[in-house]
Design a protein around this motif. Sequence first.
Motif, PDB file in Angstrom:
ATOM      1  N   LEU A   1       0.725  -1.265  -0.167  1.00  0.00           N
ATOM      2  CA  LEU A   1       0.048  -0.083  -0.167  1.00  0.00           C
ATOM      3  C   LEU A   1       0.728   1.369   0.044  1.00  0.00           C
ATOM      4  O   LEU A   1       0.619   2.136  -0.779  1.00  0.00           O
ATOM      5  N   ASP A   2       2.012   0.970   0.790  1.00  0.00           N
ATOM      6  CA  ASP A   2       2.985   2.354   0.792  1.00  0.00           C
ATOM      7  C   ASP A   2       3.526   2.520  -0.675  1.00  0.00           C
ATOM      8  O   ASP A   2       3.828   3.753  -1.023  1.00  0.00           O
ATOM      9  N   LEU A   3       3.542   1.577  -1.415  1.00  0.00           N
ATOM     10  CA  LEU A   3       4.327   1.661  -2.539  1.00  0.00           C
ATOM     11  C   LEU A   3       3.165   1.838  -3.828  1.00  0.00           C
ATOM     12  O   LEU A   3       3.727   2.201  -4.867  1.00  0.00           O
ATOM     13  N   GLY A   4       2.172   2.237  -3.146  1.00  0.00           N
ATOM     14  CA  GLY A   4       1.092   2.577  -4.325  1.00  0.00           C
ATOM     15  C   GLY A   4       0.015   1.456  -4.985  1.00  0.00           C
ATOM     16  O   GLY A   4      -0.980   1.981  -5.597  1.00  0.00           O
TER      17      GLY A   4
ATOM     18  N   PHE B   1       1.770 -11.446  -3.905  1.00  0.00           N
ATOM     19  CA  PHE B   1       2.784 -12.184  -4.426  1.00  0.00           C
ATOM     20  C   PHE B   1       2.183 -12.723  -5.935  1.00  0.00           C
ATOM     21  O   PHE B   1       3.109 -12.837  -6.637  1.00  0.00           O
ATOM     22  N   THR B   2       0.985 -12.826  -5.995  1.00  0.00           N
ATOM     23  CA  THR B   2       0.366 -13.145  -7.432  1.00  0.00           C
ATOM     24  C   THR B   2       0.999 -12.066  -8.393  1.00  0.00           C
ATOM     25  O   THR B   2       1.303 -12.357  -9.514  1.00  0.00           O
ATOM     26  N   ARG B   3       0.700 -10.853  -8.041  1.00  0.00           N
ATOM     27  CA  ARG B   3       1.017  -9.789  -8.886  1.00  0.00           C
ATOM     28  C   ARG B   3       2.471  -9.470  -8.871  1.00  0.00           C
ATOM     29  O   ARG B   3       2.997  -9.103 -10.138  1.00  0.00           O
ATOM     30  N   ALA B   4       3.344  -9.914  -7.959  1.00  0.00           N
ATOM     31  CA  ALA B   4       4.797  -9.848  -8.275  1.00  0.00           C
ATOM     32  C   ALA B   4       5.154 -10.984  -9.319  1.00  0.00           C
ATOM     33  O   ALA B   4       6.296 -10.606 -10.206  1.00  0.00           O
ATOM     34  N   ARG B   5       4.623 -12.124  -9.461  1.00  0.00           N
ATOM     35  CA  ARG B   5       4.820 -13.140 -10.405  1.00  0.00           C
ATOM     36  C   ARG B   5       4.618 -12.475 -11.840  1.00  0.00           C
ATOM     37  O   ARG B   5       5.240 -12.964 -12.858  1.00  0.00           O
ATOM     38  N   LEU B   6       3.534 -11.660 -11.808  1.00  0.00           N
ATOM     39  CA  LEU B   6       3.319 -11.074 -13.171  1.00  0.00           C
ATOM     40  C   LEU B   6       4.327  -9.908 -13.566  1.00  0.00           C
ATOM     41  O   LEU B   6       4.161  -9.202 -14.424  1.00  0.00           O
ATOM     42  N   GLY B   7       5.109  -9.505 -12.450  1.00  0.00           N
ATOM     43  CA  GLY B   7       6.050  -8.380 -12.844  1.00  0.00           C
ATOM     44  C   GLY B   7       5.567  -7.239 -12.350  1.00  0.00           C
ATOM     45  O   GLY B   7       6.120  -6.092 -12.868  1.00  0.00           O
ATOM     46  N   GLU B   8       4.311  -6.770 -11.647  1.00  0.00           N
ATOM     47  CA  GLU B   8       4.006  -5.540 -11.427  1.00  0.00           C
ATOM     48  C   GLU B   8       5.053  -4.867 -10.364  1.00  0.00           C
ATOM     49  O   GLU B   8       5.634  -5.428  -9.413  1.00  0.00           O
ATOM     50  N   PRO B   9       5.604  -3.713 -10.755  1.00  0.00           N
ATOM     51  CA  PRO B   9       6.848  -3.263 -10.041  1.00  0.00           C
ATOM     52  C   PRO B   9       6.458  -3.072  -8.526  1.00  0.00           C
ATOM     53  O   PRO B   9       7.670  -3.419  -7.782  1.00  0.00           O
ATOM     54  N   ALA B  10       5.404  -2.598  -8.063  1.00  0.00           N
ATOM     55  CA  ALA B  10       5.204  -2.035  -6.816  1.00  0.00           C
ATOM     56  C   ALA B  10       5.074  -3.530  -6.028  1.00  0.00           C
ATOM     57  O   ALA B  10       5.783  -3.646  -4.903  1.00  0.00           O
TER      58      ALA B  10
ATOM     59  N   ALA C   1       7.606  -4.827  -3.008  1.00  0.00           N
ATOM     60  CA  ALA C   1       7.125  -5.214  -1.788  1.00  0.00           C
ATOM     61  C   ALA C   1       7.658  -6.615  -1.190  1.00  0.00           C
ATOM     62  O   ALA C   1       8.107  -7.009  -0.057  1.00  0.00           O
ATOM     63  N   VAL C   2       7.673  -7.714  -2.282  1.00  0.00           N
ATOM     64  CA  VAL C   2       8.334  -8.978  -2.117  1.00  0.00           C
ATOM     65  C   VAL C   2       9.932  -8.629  -1.908  1.00  0.00           C
ATOM     66  O   VAL C   2      10.359  -9.419  -0.934  1.00  0.00           O
ATOM     67  N   ARG C   3      10.523  -7.554  -2.300  1.00  0.00           N
ATOM     68  CA  ARG C   3      11.987  -7.660  -2.316  1.00  0.00           C
ATOM     69  C   ARG C   3      12.145  -7.079  -0.776  1.00  0.00           C
ATOM     70  O   ARG C   3      13.122  -7.443  -0.283  1.00  0.00           O
ATOM     71  N   GLN C   4      11.387  -6.325  -0.329  1.00  0.00           N
ATOM     72  CA  GLN C   4      11.545  -5.811   1.115  1.00  0.00           C
ATOM     73  C   GLN C   4      11.126  -6.922   2.031  1.00  0.00           C
ATOM     74  O   GLN C   4      11.706  -7.074   3.265  1.00  0.00           O
ATOM     75  N   GLU C   5      10.185  -7.726   1.654  1.00  0.00           N
ATOM     76  CA  GLU C   5       9.911  -8.997   2.756  1.00  0.00           C
ATOM     77  C   GLU C   5      11.103  -9.877   2.719  1.00  0.00           C
ATOM     78  O   GLU C   5      11.648 -10.266   3.770  1.00  0.00           O
ATOM     79  N   VAL C   6      11.531 -10.049   1.498  1.00  0.00           N
ATOM     80  CA  VAL C   6      12.881 -11.092   1.591  1.00  0.00           C
ATOM     81  C   VAL C   6      14.041 -10.351   2.350  1.00  0.00           C
ATOM     82  O   VAL C   6      14.611 -11.225   3.114  1.00  0.00           O
ATOM     83  N   ASP C   7      14.112  -8.964   2.389  1.00  0.00           N
ATOM     84  CA  ASP C   7      15.299  -8.453   3.170  1.00  0.00           C
ATOM     85  C   ASP C   7      14.995  -8.539   4.743  1.00  0.00           C
ATOM     86  O   ASP C   7      15.879  -8.913   5.196  1.00  0.00           O
ATOM     87  N   ARG C   8      13.807  -8.505   5.025  1.00  0.00           N
ATOM     88  CA  ARG C   8      13.364  -8.311   6.354  1.00  0.00           C
ATOM     89  C   ARG C   8      13.339  -9.952   6.870  1.00  0.00           C
ATOM     90  O   ARG C   8      13.778 -10.282   8.067  1.00  0.00           O
ATOM     91  N   LEU C   9      13.027 -10.874   6.039  1.00  0.00           N
ATOM     92  CA  LEU C   9      13.172 -12.324   6.465  1.00  0.00           C
ATOM     93  C   LEU C   9      14.430 -13.006   6.408  1.00  0.00           C
ATOM     94  O   LEU C   9      14.897 -13.477   7.337  1.00  0.00           O
ATOM     95  N   GLY C  10      15.223 -12.126   5.345  1.00  0.00           N
ATOM     96  CA  GLY C  10      16.695 -12.650   5.516  1.00  0.00           C
ATOM     97  C   GLY C  10      17.325 -12.271   6.848  1.00  0.00           C
ATOM     98  O   GLY C  10      18.111 -13.203   7.395  1.00  0.00           O
ATOM     99  N   TYR C  11      17.005 -11.198   7.432  1.00  0.00           N
ATOM    100  CA  TYR C  11      17.564 -10.805   9.016  1.00  0.00           C
ATOM    101  C   TYR C  11      17.083 -11.971   9.904  1.00  0.00           C
ATOM    102  O   TYR C  11      17.788 -12.474  10.705  1.00  0.00           O
ATOM    103  N   VAL C  12      15.669 -12.248   9.942  1.00  0.00           N
ATOM    104  CA  VAL C  12      15.159 -13.201  10.684  1.00  0.00           C
ATOM    105  C   VAL C  12      15.853 -14.622  10.584  1.00  0.00           C
ATOM    106  O   VAL C  12      16.437 -15.184  11.611  1.00  0.00           O
ATOM    107  N   LEU C  13      16.012 -15.054   9.313  1.00  0.00           N
ATOM    108  CA  LEU C  13      17.040 -16.429   9.172  1.00  0.00           C
ATOM    109  C   LEU C  13      18.315 -16.146   9.556  1.00  0.00           C
ATOM    110  O   LEU C  13      18.991 -17.279  10.236  1.00  0.00           O
TER     111      LEU C  13
END
Length: 421
Positions: free
Chosen positions: A303-306, A317-326, A330-342
């Motif tokens: 939502l913050d990304l528009g 995630f479905t729309r990320a698979r279709l290549g929608e930039p926002a 959003a998925v990239r930021q989730e990966v970054d945060r989950l990477g810290y958790v891991l």
Amino acid sequence: MSTAGRTTATDGAPQPVTLAPLSGPGQQPWNRQRLRSNNEWLLLERLRCHGPLSRAQLARDTGLSKPTVSTALATLELAGLAREAGRFAPERGRTAVLYETDPAAGHVLGLDIGRARLRVAVADLSGCVVARRDLPNRGRSANAVADAVVAAAREALAEAGLPGTAVAHTVAGTPGVWDERRRSVRLAASLPGWGRPGLFDRIADGLGTTVTVANDANLAAVGEYTYGAGAGSRLFVYLLVGTGLGLGVVKDGELLTGAHGAAGELGLLRLPGCASATATATTSTGTTLEETVSADAVVRTALDLGMRPPLTAEKVFTRARLGEPAAVEAVRQEVDRLGYVLAVVAALLDPDVVVLGGGIGRSADLLLRPLEQALYERSPLRPRLEPSRLGQDAVLLGAVATALEAARPEVFERRTAPVPG
């Protein structure tokens, strides 16, 4: 509360089967009847793990004499615990009768109580699910949720053609930590009102069965270790990321729950320097780790990304698979945060396998490879990352597996107990 329904806590996972005599606080002093009972249990477990088997094979495997095996098998058949499974005709020698356990000797209930969905499974003693229910959680109060669980369980039992008395044990998975003293769940913020005492007693009374209460991430770890991607690992971590954040840890087949049952409640950690979305002007409460990586966090980022509402993490995630930039961002930021958790999990536990599960885990196709990279950038410790093989059923099947560990000896004791007279 009636004596038929009662709740207990669980602090252990199903253990690897060992061919040892029955033991426990209720074990009787040695006598001839107890020796016979131990022999019967020994054979029953052997049949469960390795059957069908013949009398001769059972005698060789256990070291018991053939007459002892024959007598014990007759008792098990009479009790409805074992049955003939066919015959084996060798090239030489006599045809041998094969025996197996009778899975219909008893049944268990597994319950998965989540914020979004309620899941119920009825399984026989072999672990085969014979009926189940999966429905949205529409309860507007904690009592309504408890009553919906009972209704779903009764429907599943009716579908299986079983009375409530056929259930030997029930295990319920829930967010939070069971508090035996208060007889309630604490730290279950995703289910408002769920911490009120008496709710699980209400479920136990409604079902007329013993109910053991366990943390959902712990049960998911048990399920994935027993039936899925964690099988055979030395130290296995199940990372549940969905409406909440938690992890279950299994070491050498044993679930690690901590001194107070709260091991793995990683989502409760508060991050310094971050304002909580629920904090007021008069509090200094920080954002929790759960708030930064859960499904709601993915939606807030999108939502913050528009991206426009209504949104769910699944839609992002479905729309990320279709290549929608926002959505991709959003998925990239989730990966970054989950990477810290891991990285934190790897540093604290040094697991050989981490399984990604929960609602977010269903998007492992988008997450695993970048998560590996994010982890490697933060830590020299590199556990193998795997997607859940059980998916949304991990908690439910973990509940079934845990219930079976309690039910099998209970059913055996009940069916082989001497008749007073």
